[in-house]
Design a protein around this motif. Structure first.
Motif, PDB file in Angstrom:
ATOM      1  N   TYR A 266       6.779   2.581   7.252  1.00 37.72           N
ATOM      2  CA  TYR A 266       5.477   3.232   7.365  1.00 37.72           C
ATOM      3  C   TYR A 266       4.733   3.074   6.048  1.00 37.72           C
ATOM      4  CZ  TYR A 266       2.173   7.145   7.200  1.00 37.72           C
ATOM      5  OH  TYR A 266       1.053   7.912   7.038  1.00 37.72           O
ATOM      6  N   LEU A 267       3.506   2.602   6.132  1.00 39.04           N
ATOM      7  CA  LEU A 267       2.694   2.403   4.943  1.00 39.04           C
ATOM      8  C   LEU A 267       1.643   3.514   4.902  1.00 39.04           C
ATOM      9  CD1 LEU A 267       1.538  -1.110   3.923  1.00 39.04           C
ATOM     10  CD2 LEU A 267       0.131   0.856   3.455  1.00 39.04           C
ATOM     11  N   THR A 268       1.728   4.355   3.895  1.00 41.37           N
ATOM     12  CA  THR A 268       0.946   5.589   3.878  1.00 41.37           C
ATOM     13  C   THR A 268      -0.547   5.338   3.688  1.00 41.37           C
ATOM     14  OG1 THR A 268       0.576   7.648   2.686  1.00 41.37           O
ATOM     15  CG2 THR A 268       1.445   5.838   1.427  1.00 41.37           C
ATOM     16  N   GLU A 269      -1.342   6.322   4.142  1.00 39.05           N
ATOM     17  CA  GLU A 269      -2.785   6.251   3.939  1.00 39.05           C
ATOM     18  C   GLU A 269      -3.156   6.677   2.519  1.00 39.05           C
ATOM     19  OE1 GLU A 269      -4.923   9.330   6.036  1.00 39.05           O
ATOM     20  OE2 GLU A 269      -3.160  10.620   6.053  1.00 39.05           O
ATOM     21  N   ASP A 270      -2.237   7.364   1.845  1.00 35.63           N
ATOM     22  CA  ASP A 270      -2.550   7.962   0.555  1.00 35.63           C
ATOM     23  C   ASP A 270      -1.866   7.157  -0.547  1.00 35.63           C
ATOM     24  OD1 ASP A 270      -3.091   9.544  -1.576  1.00 35.63           O
ATOM     25  OD2 ASP A 270      -2.352  11.405  -0.687  1.00 35.63           O
ATOM     26  N   ARG A 271      -2.444   6.018  -0.898  1.00 34.75           N
ATOM     27  CA  ARG A 271      -1.715   5.110  -1.788  1.00 34.75           C
ATOM     28  C   ARG A 271      -1.542   5.679  -3.182  1.00 34.75           C
ATOM     29  NH1 ARG A 271      -6.306   2.038  -0.427  1.00 34.75           N
ATOM     30  NH2 ARG A 271      -7.992   2.388  -1.896  1.00 34.75           N
ATOM     31  N   LYS A 272      -2.441   6.578  -3.602  1.00 33.37           N
ATOM     32  CA  LYS A 272      -2.334   7.088  -4.967  1.00 33.37           C
ATOM     33  C   LYS A 272      -1.267   8.169  -5.103  1.00 33.37           C
ATOM     34  CE  LYS A 272      -7.123   6.210  -6.279  1.00 33.37           C
ATOM     35  NZ  LYS A 272      -6.982   5.176  -7.291  1.00 33.37           N
ATOM     36  N   GLU A 273      -1.122   8.996  -4.054  1.00 33.01           N
ATOM     37  CA  GLU A 273      -0.185  10.111  -4.170  1.00 33.01           C
ATOM     38  C   GLU A 273       1.155   9.832  -3.499  1.00 33.01           C
ATOM     39  OE1 GLU A 273      -0.167  12.942  -5.860  1.00 33.01           O
ATOM     40  OE2 GLU A 273      -1.958  12.146  -6.815  1.00 33.01           O
ATOM     41  N   LYS A 274       1.161   8.954  -2.499  1.00 32.18           N
ATOM     42  CA  LYS A 274       2.387   8.746  -1.746  1.00 32.18           C
ATOM     43  C   LYS A 274       2.836   7.298  -1.743  1.00 32.18           C
ATOM     44  CE  LYS A 274       1.455  12.670   1.214  1.00 32.18           C
ATOM     45  NZ  LYS A 274       0.726  13.077   2.407  1.00 32.18           N
ATOM     46  N   GLY A 275       1.940   6.403  -2.143  1.00 32.26           N
ATOM     47  CA  GLY A 275       2.265   4.990  -2.007  1.00 32.26           C
ATOM     48  C   GLY A 275       2.783   4.344  -3.276  1.00 32.26           C
ATOM     49  N   LEU A 276       2.092   4.575  -4.379  1.00 27.60           N
ATOM     50  CA  LEU A 276       2.429   3.845  -5.594  1.00 27.60           C
ATOM     51  C   LEU A 276       2.705   4.800  -6.744  1.00 27.60           C
ATOM     52  CD1 LEU A 276      -0.328   1.075  -5.493  1.00 27.60           C
ATOM     53  CD2 LEU A 276       2.077   0.810  -4.920  1.00 27.60           C
ATOM     54  N   LEU A 277       3.574   4.355  -7.648  1.00 23.69           N
ATOM     55  CA  LEU A 277       3.777   5.076  -8.901  1.00 23.69           C
ATOM     56  C   LEU A 277       2.747   4.525  -9.877  1.00 23.69           C
ATOM     57  CD1 LEU A 277       7.660   4.847  -8.977  1.00 23.69           C
ATOM     58  CD2 LEU A 277       6.303   6.872  -8.464  1.00 23.69           C
ATOM     59  N   LEU A 278       1.662   5.256 -10.045  1.00 22.12           N
ATOM     60  CA  LEU A 278       0.522   4.702 -10.773  1.00 22.12           C
ATOM     61  C   LEU A 278       0.849   4.404 -12.234  1.00 22.12           C
ATOM     62  CD1 LEU A 278      -2.302   6.910  -9.241  1.00 22.12           C
ATOM     63  CD2 LEU A 278      -1.541   4.656  -8.557  1.00 22.12           C
ATOM     64  N   GLY A 279       1.793   5.152 -12.800  1.00 19.51           N
ATOM     65  CA  GLY A 279       2.111   4.954 -14.216  1.00 19.51           C
ATOM     66  C   GLY A 279       3.154   3.870 -14.454  1.00 19.51           C
TER      67      GLY A 279
END
Lengths: 516, 330
Positions: A330-343
């Motif tokens: 499942y590829l989430t709709e919320d890429r910033k909070e649930k999809g990617l480790l931004l740091g």
């Protein structure tokens, strides 16, 4: 008329890289000026310069015809220029009133004058035709209402210029309409509004003038009435975009995923559907109709009851790893909070889901580096350098990285939630093509989308959800806006009897009070 | 992880990476210039061997903190485990005699007790969902109180004959290197590899950076979190195995403030307190910095050793300030 805010020959560099090249721009009182362009075209930088978050490397910002140099965004706010960010600047645990007056609380002696602040908040919200109780907490109100609070907050600071960064990106069609009415009202009151959006229909409907940015340069400025949506899109992308959606496939043969009587407590009631090999299955419905929750239940991210079978074998419930191993992701709709480790770095993000494929006892970092090279090529990820953090990629490139990460797990069934949210049209086209290629290669794809054209253009079959239940299904030639909307509103298939309770008048509220 | 990438901030970042190492080198130079004995084999062995307990624990703490947790209970846990080990070995003497068998049984007890204590913390935090700070504040009090109760307010002492047999585990060694130093080095090297090069280490960092993303990326979030505390408990057990032969006793004052020293070492080493990034070698450097300060103050007469804590405190705060500067530079 003197523009209230203007840019003259503004260039902005970050290190050696210029992201804006000598841009001229002006914003007049009582107009809505839309700023459009692909991700990375320089829209955000331009808005930030106008709102005092950044200063220009060259050129001048002018307020009421006189050069102005804002020390910071507070200085811009003092000049009546307020930017409303895409991610709201609201404190969720505080009330509406507390947020509106944050930093400039009214006092009576040493104490807060709550009554006066509440009355003023009410007045501001009424001006926006938004009857919201100022005592409610931000956490408890819906996203469009939060947007209204942001605008009220700006008005409370006597804003003459509102800079709105994709205000409708997270709104449903109905909510967008409400917002557009409010924007119209503000315009009539003489507020100058700079508006960005990737939804060109909206731009066409609301804007007086349109400015198009491409690669940091202004390529077009024209009255909105003189432009068609296609002309805007072509100016943004710089090439012809006739085939946004790839040709559809033959649809599927044998069933690969079968979900029966799935219930996600509080969100989804008794949902059943099947997915066939080589099929793109669309999931439509209002925001809050339970599409995301249903899919999160299917892959095991949420507790659920019911049965999920992959190729005839029951899937263990509540175990994301088991689902992945069975070929379902499942590829989430919320890429910033649930999809990617931004740091974290690109490579670390890329391999997180399929890390076991890169490790015996220890991780093979060479293989990781190779995978990153491949992903950058295959998904056309435009990264300034390989070691950069995922958070520094533009939205479209983050989405591509997320896709690459998901595909690295070599799934047979991919569920993609809002595949193109906040993404420019050129990247959208790439993602659509990619989804179709997956289906053509014998994989199966579920696409959840709130953008009607996307579902219609992409899906071989569409399942529509309404208030936590599956309201119906549309296939092949029958896939069209009217059929989907009827189901999404709970009206039942065309000509038939209502499938459930009718919610036509309060569809927009579903997000706040999800059924059942 | 290594963001030596974009231009313009290379120097500052290098300083961030090298900072703890430079501080350590500076301390060694200061020590050597103050006292001729500083670089003697005896002094070095002494410093390293005494760092070993905190060091072994701090390696485990690095994983807990990297995964976004914290453990305040390790000092009390060490005291409690030491108490249990001493009581167990004393009780086994009638059956097994004053033999290595008894000692091995004691060692296994230490590891089992450490694992259990860590598991308890981990389950309460991950499964029951209580804040790590609260859980470990609670267990800190519980273990401290239990060891005081076991010792009846006094000291638990290991049987004298058994202690004599056990002594070499702390005081002995091979090729002139003391056992605690060897064990510390092994734990550190393995820890560094696990952190940097295994899925578990990667998962810890992912968990600390954003638990949601980890969950959506099919990481077994609860299991990973519990494992960090179990690993820490295990390492507390190992530290106790090295500690008991040193004094042969445990009391209410055993291991007091170890948790804070371990956390301080982790932070000085560059691990981010709120999780998401950790480095074990940094922690080792942090431990050495803390014990060198202590050692130098004891050898030099200029500054009172009583000011040890003050200087360590300044170093911890400085380390965090440096971390923040790195953030601001981004």
């Amino acid at each position: 008329m003197t523009p209230v805010l203007a840019l003259s020959g503004v260039t902005r560099r970050f290190g050696p890289i210029a992201v804006l090249h000598g841009v001229d721009f002006d914003l007049r009182p009582g107009e809505v000026h839309a700023l459009i362009g692909e991700n990375g075209a320089g829209k955000s930088t331009m808005m930030k310069i106008m709102a005092g978050f950044l200063s220009p490397s060259e050129g001048t910002v002018m307020v009421d015809g006189a050069p102005a140099a804002f020390a910071d965004h507070r200085a811009a706010e003092d000049a009546g220029i307020v930017m409303i960010h895409q991610e709201f600047n609201l404190a969720a645990p505080l009330s509406v009133e507390e947020n509106i007056f944050l930093g400039r609380e009214m006092r009576r002696g040493p104490f807060l004058d709550r009554r006066a602040m509440q009355a003023e908040s009410r007045r501001l919200l009424e001006r926006l035709d938004c009857p919201l109780d100022p005592r409610r907490r931000i956490a408890d109100i819906s996203v469009p209402n939060r947007q209204m609070v942001e605008i009220a907050k700006a008005l409370g600071r006597s804003a003459r210029v509102l800079i709105m960064d994709e205000p409708t990106a997270v709104l449903t069609t109905r909510e967008t309409e409400t917002l557009l009415v409010q924007i119209d009202r503000l315009r009539a009151a003489g507020t100058a509004i700079l508006y960005t959006s990737h939804k060109l229909g909206e731009v066409k409907a609301i804007a007086d003038r349109v400015t198009v940015l491409r690669d940091g340069r202004k390529v077009l400025e024209a009255p909105a009435a003189d432009l068609t949506e296609d002309q805007m899109a072509e100016a943004m992308v710089g090439r012809d975009l006739t085939d946004l959606y790839p040709a559809k496939g033959p649809g599927g043969a044998d069933v690969v995923l079968s979900v029966s009587s799935l219930t996600v407590p509080g969100h989804v009631e008794d949902a059943s559907f099947t997915l066939k090999r080589g099929e793109v299955l669309g999931f439509a419905g209002l925001v809050g109709s339970g599409r995301t929750e249903l899919m999160e239940g299917v892959v095991g991210l949420r507790p659920s009851t019911g049965r999920v079978e992959i190729n005839g074998r029951a899937l263990k419930r509540g175990d994301v790893l088991a689902a992945r191993e069975a070929g379902l992701v499942y590829l989430t709709e919320d890429r910033k909070e649930k999809g990617l480790l931004l740091g974290k770095s690109l490579a670390e993000n890329l391999t997180l889901l399929a890390l076991d494929k890169f490790s015996g006892l220890t991780i093979d970092t060479k293989a990781e580096a190779t995978a990153l090279t491949d992903a950058i090529a295959e998904f056309d990820i435009r990264a300034k350098d390989r070691l950069m953090r995922a958070g520094n990629l533009s939205g479209g490139n983050q989405q591509k990285l997320l896709l690459a990460k998901t595909m690295l797990a070599e799934p047979d069934i991919v569920i993609i939630d809002e595949p193109t949210r906040g993404i420019d049209i050129g990247t959208k086209q790439q993602i659509y093509t990619f989804i179709r290629r997956l289906a053509d290669a014998g994989k199966s794809v579920i696409v959840i989308s709130s953008e009607m054209p996307e579902v219609i253009g992409l899906a071989d079959r569409v399942v529509v959800m309404q208030a936590g239940r599956i309201a119906g299904e549309v296939t092949g030639e029958a896939i069209g806006e009217a059929a989907i909307v009827r189901l999404a509103m709970g009206l039942g298939p065309a000509g038939g009897h209502p499938a459930g309770p009718v919610h036509t008048t309060k569809g927009g509220d579903l997000k706040e009070a999800p059924a059942p | 992880m290594n963001d030596t990438a974009s231009s313009g901030r290379t120097f500052r970042l290098d300083l961030h990476v090298l900072g703890p190492l430079l501080a350590l080198i500076a301390l060694v130079l200061i020590g050597a210039s103050i006292n001729d004995n500083f670089l003697s084999a005896g002094n070095i062995t002494n410093v390293l061997a005494r760092s070993a307990f905190i060091g072994i624990i701090a390696v485990g703490m690095t994983f807990v903190i990297t995964a976004g947790g914290i453990d305040l209970s390790v000092g009390s846990m060490a005291a409690f485990v030491a108490g249990v080990v001493i009581l167990t070995m004393n009780a086994l003497i009638p059956a097994l005699g004053v033999s290595w068998l008894t000692i091995v049984a004691g060692m296994l007890t230490a590891i089992a007790a450490g694992l259990l204590a860590g598991l308890l913390n981990g389950v309460l935090i991950a499964k029951v969902g209580i804040e790590a700070f609260i859980v470990t504040l609670g267990t800190m009090g519980i273990y401290r109180s239990l060891v005081t109760w076991l010792a009846d307010g006094g000291t638990l002492s290991l049987d004298y004959a058994l202690r004599t047999l056990y002594r070499p585990v702390y005081y002995g060694g091979i090729w002139g290197v003391a056992w605690p130093i060897i064990v510390f080095a092994l734990v550190a090297v393995i820890g560094e590899i696990v952190m940097r090069r295994t899925p578990f280490g990667r998962h810890c960092a992912a968990l600390g950076a954003n638990e949601q993303v980890a969950r959506y990326s099919a990481v077994k979030v609860d299991r990973t979190r519990i494992l960090t505390y179990v690993l820490l408990g295990f390492l507390v057990g190992i530290a106790v195995i090295m500690y008991v032969p040193r004094l042969g006793s445990a009391s209410a004052s055993t291991g007091v403030l170890w948790e804070l020293e371990a956390i301080a070492a982790v932070i000085i080493g560059g691990t981010v307190l709120k999780g998401g990034f950790g480095r074990v070698w940094g922690t080792v450097v942090g431990v050495l910095i803390l014990s060198l300060i202590d050692n130098i103050l004891n050898l030099a007469s200029m500054v009172s050793p009583y000011l040890n804590g003050a200087i360590q405190g300044v170093i911890v705060i400085l380390a965090v300030v440096l971390q923040r500067e790195k953030k601001a530079a981004d």
